[in-house]
Scaffold this motif. Structure first.
Motif, PDB file in Angstrom:
ATOM      1  N   ILE A   1     -19.416   6.017  13.980  1.00 40.79           N
ATOM      2  CA  ILE A   1     -20.811   5.851  14.367  1.00 40.79           C
ATOM      3  C   ILE A   1     -21.295   4.480  13.948  1.00 40.79           C
ATOM      4  CG2 ILE A   1     -23.172   6.661  13.964  1.00 40.79           C
ATOM      5  CD1 ILE A   1     -21.961   9.441  13.570  1.00 40.79           C
TER       6      ILE A   1
ATOM      7  N   SER B   1     -19.914   1.679  16.197  1.00 43.57           N
ATOM      8  CA  SER B   1     -20.571   1.614  17.496  1.00 43.57           C
ATOM      9  C   SER B   1     -21.967   1.030  17.377  1.00 43.57           C
ATOM     10  CB  SER B   1     -20.653   3.011  18.123  1.00 43.57           C
ATOM     11  OG  SER B   1     -19.366   3.520  18.348  1.00 43.57           O
ATOM     12  N   LEU B   2     -22.665   1.398  16.322  1.00 38.23           N
ATOM     13  CA  LEU B   2     -24.017   0.895  16.103  1.00 38.23           C
ATOM     14  C   LEU B   2     -23.997  -0.613  15.886  1.00 38.23           C
ATOM     15  CD1 LEU B   2     -27.025   1.290  15.601  1.00 38.23           C
ATOM     16  CD2 LEU B   2     -26.484   1.823  13.225  1.00 38.23           C
TER      17      LEU B   2
ATOM     18  N   GLN C   1     -16.105   8.427  23.790  1.00 40.82           N
ATOM     19  CA  GLN C   1     -17.344   8.767  23.099  1.00 40.82           C
ATOM     20  C   GLN C   1     -18.463   7.871  23.606  1.00 40.82           C
ATOM     21  OE1 GLN C   1     -17.155   9.234  18.844  1.00 40.82           O
ATOM     22  NE2 GLN C   1     -14.957   9.628  18.890  1.00 40.82           N
TER      23      GLN C   1
ATOM     24  N   ASN D   1     -22.283   6.397  23.573  1.00 45.03           N
ATOM     25  CA  ASN D   1     -23.496   6.114  22.813  1.00 45.03           C
ATOM     26  C   ASN D   1     -24.397   5.238  23.676  1.00 45.03           C
ATOM     27  OD1 ASN D   1     -22.573   7.431  20.443  1.00 45.03           O
ATOM     28  ND2 ASN D   1     -21.428   5.611  19.864  1.00 45.03           N
TER      29      ASN D   1
ATOM     30  N   MET E   1     -30.674   4.407  18.632  1.00 44.70           N
ATOM     31  CA  MET E   1     -29.266   4.620  18.952  1.00 44.70           C
ATOM     32  C   MET E   1     -29.070   6.086  19.273  1.00 44.70           C
ATOM     33  SD  MET E   1     -26.343   2.984  19.156  1.00 44.70           S
ATOM     34  CE  MET E   1     -24.583   3.291  19.188  1.00 44.70           C
TER      35      MET E   1
ATOM     36  N   ILE F   1     -26.589   9.134  19.987  1.00 45.06           N
ATOM     37  CA  ILE F   1     -25.195   9.524  19.729  1.00 45.06           C
ATOM     38  C   ILE F   1     -24.963  10.865  20.415  1.00 45.06           C
ATOM     39  CG2 ILE F   1     -23.453   9.924  17.955  1.00 45.06           C
ATOM     40  CD1 ILE F   1     -25.485   8.475  16.040  1.00 45.06           C
ATOM     41  N   GLU F   2     -24.370  10.807  21.605  1.00 39.30           N
ATOM     42  CA  GLU F   2     -24.268  12.005  22.437  1.00 39.30           C
ATOM     43  C   GLU F   2     -23.402  13.088  21.807  1.00 39.30           C
ATOM     44  OE1 GLU F   2     -23.287  11.363  26.494  1.00 39.30           O
ATOM     45  OE2 GLU F   2     -24.869   9.887  26.825  1.00 39.30           O
ATOM     46  N   LYS F   3     -22.263  12.712  21.248  1.00 41.99           N
ATOM     47  CA  LYS F   3     -21.334  13.722  20.725  1.00 41.99           C
ATOM     48  C   LYS F   3     -21.978  14.571  19.637  1.00 41.99           C
ATOM     49  CE  LYS F   3     -16.658  14.376  18.975  1.00 41.99           C
ATOM     50  NZ  LYS F   3     -15.368  13.722  18.628  1.00 41.99           N
TER      51      LYS F   3
ATOM     52  N   TYR G   1     -29.799  11.027  17.022  1.00 41.46           N
ATOM     53  CA  TYR G   1     -30.247   9.657  17.256  1.00 41.46           C
ATOM     54  C   TYR G   1     -30.608   8.995  15.935  1.00 41.46           C
ATOM     55  CZ  TYR G   1     -35.026  11.474  16.681  1.00 41.46           C
ATOM     56  OH  TYR G   1     -36.169  12.072  16.184  1.00 41.46           O
TER      57      TYR G   1
END
Length: 223
Positions: free
Chosen positions: A5, A8-9, A65, A67, A80, A82-84, A88
């Motif tokens: 996470i 990705s952020l 994944q 985002n 942000m 975070i679908e998985k 957020y």
């Protein structure tokens, strides 16, 4: 999982932070698809960047994944998604920035080369930028918004002149090229531009998603 996470952020923030925010509404509404070689090497595909009014949304697909980063200047925040994890992380862009952070912004010399290119069907002007970070050429298109990172007043005042200029013009980078020892390498390039109406829901936190902002702040405090 938390490490993924965070990666990705930080990736999204790095890309979004390339140019300052302009809060004026734009005529363009639609999706700009960007190809970023360094992201492709990490297993990420093209990055869709969506523009609607003065809002922005970028989507990142990393090894399946998904985002998304929302830029919401009217609300002074970035989010942000975070679908998985159906969660957020919300970031207040009015948060004060330390003076030492502001002083780290390198001076940049910006020159209009007088050249133009056509990228993904759009005409853009080529500008050369030189600073301590290196030499870059960026092809900027007007009337399409700008690559946004909402910033507080303190940050805007300290932004380099080239960032202020592009923010005022509402310019969108369609290509960024790094120049080293006479060789050029593409860092980012628009491959497709779709001008179309976008749903307002794309720029909102999905219903039922949980707020994970406290978790991120806890991770930052431990570092």
């Amino acid at each position: 999982m938390l490490k993924r996470i965070s990666l990705s952020l930080l990736t999204a923030l790095f890309i979004a932070g390339t140019f300052s925010l302009t809060t004026q509404a734009q005529d363009f509404e639609g999706v700009i698809h960007f190809e970023i070689p360094e992201m492709a090497e990490q297993g990420m595909g093209e990055m869709p960047y969506m523009v609607k009014g003065n809002k922005g949304r970028m989507e990142i697909n990393h090894m399946g994944q998904k985002n998304a980063m929302l830029m919401l200047p009217d609300e002074s925040k970035m989010v942000m998604i975070i679908e998985k994890m159906q969660g957020y992380i919300e970031m207040d862009t009015n948060k004060e920035t330390s003076k030492s952070d502001l002083e780290e912004t390198p001076d940049t010399e910006m020159t209009n080369t007088g050249q133009t290119k056509t990228i993904a069907g759009r005409t853009c002007e080529v500008w050369r930028m030189e600073s301590e970070d290196g030499t870059f050429e960026t092809c900027m298109a007007n009337g399409m918004g700008t690559f946004m990172m909402p910033q507080n007043k303190m940050q805007k005042n300290q932004a380099p002149e080239w960032a202020k200029t592009f923010a005022e013009k509402g310019a969108m980078p369609l290509e960024i090229v790094e120049i080293q020892n006479g060789s050029k390498s593409i860092k980012m390039k628009a491959t497709k531009i779709e001008e179309k109406s976008l749903s307002d829901d794309l720029f909102k936190i999905p219903e039922g998603y949980r707020d994970m902002s406290g978790m991120m702040r806890g991770m930052q405090n431990r570092n």
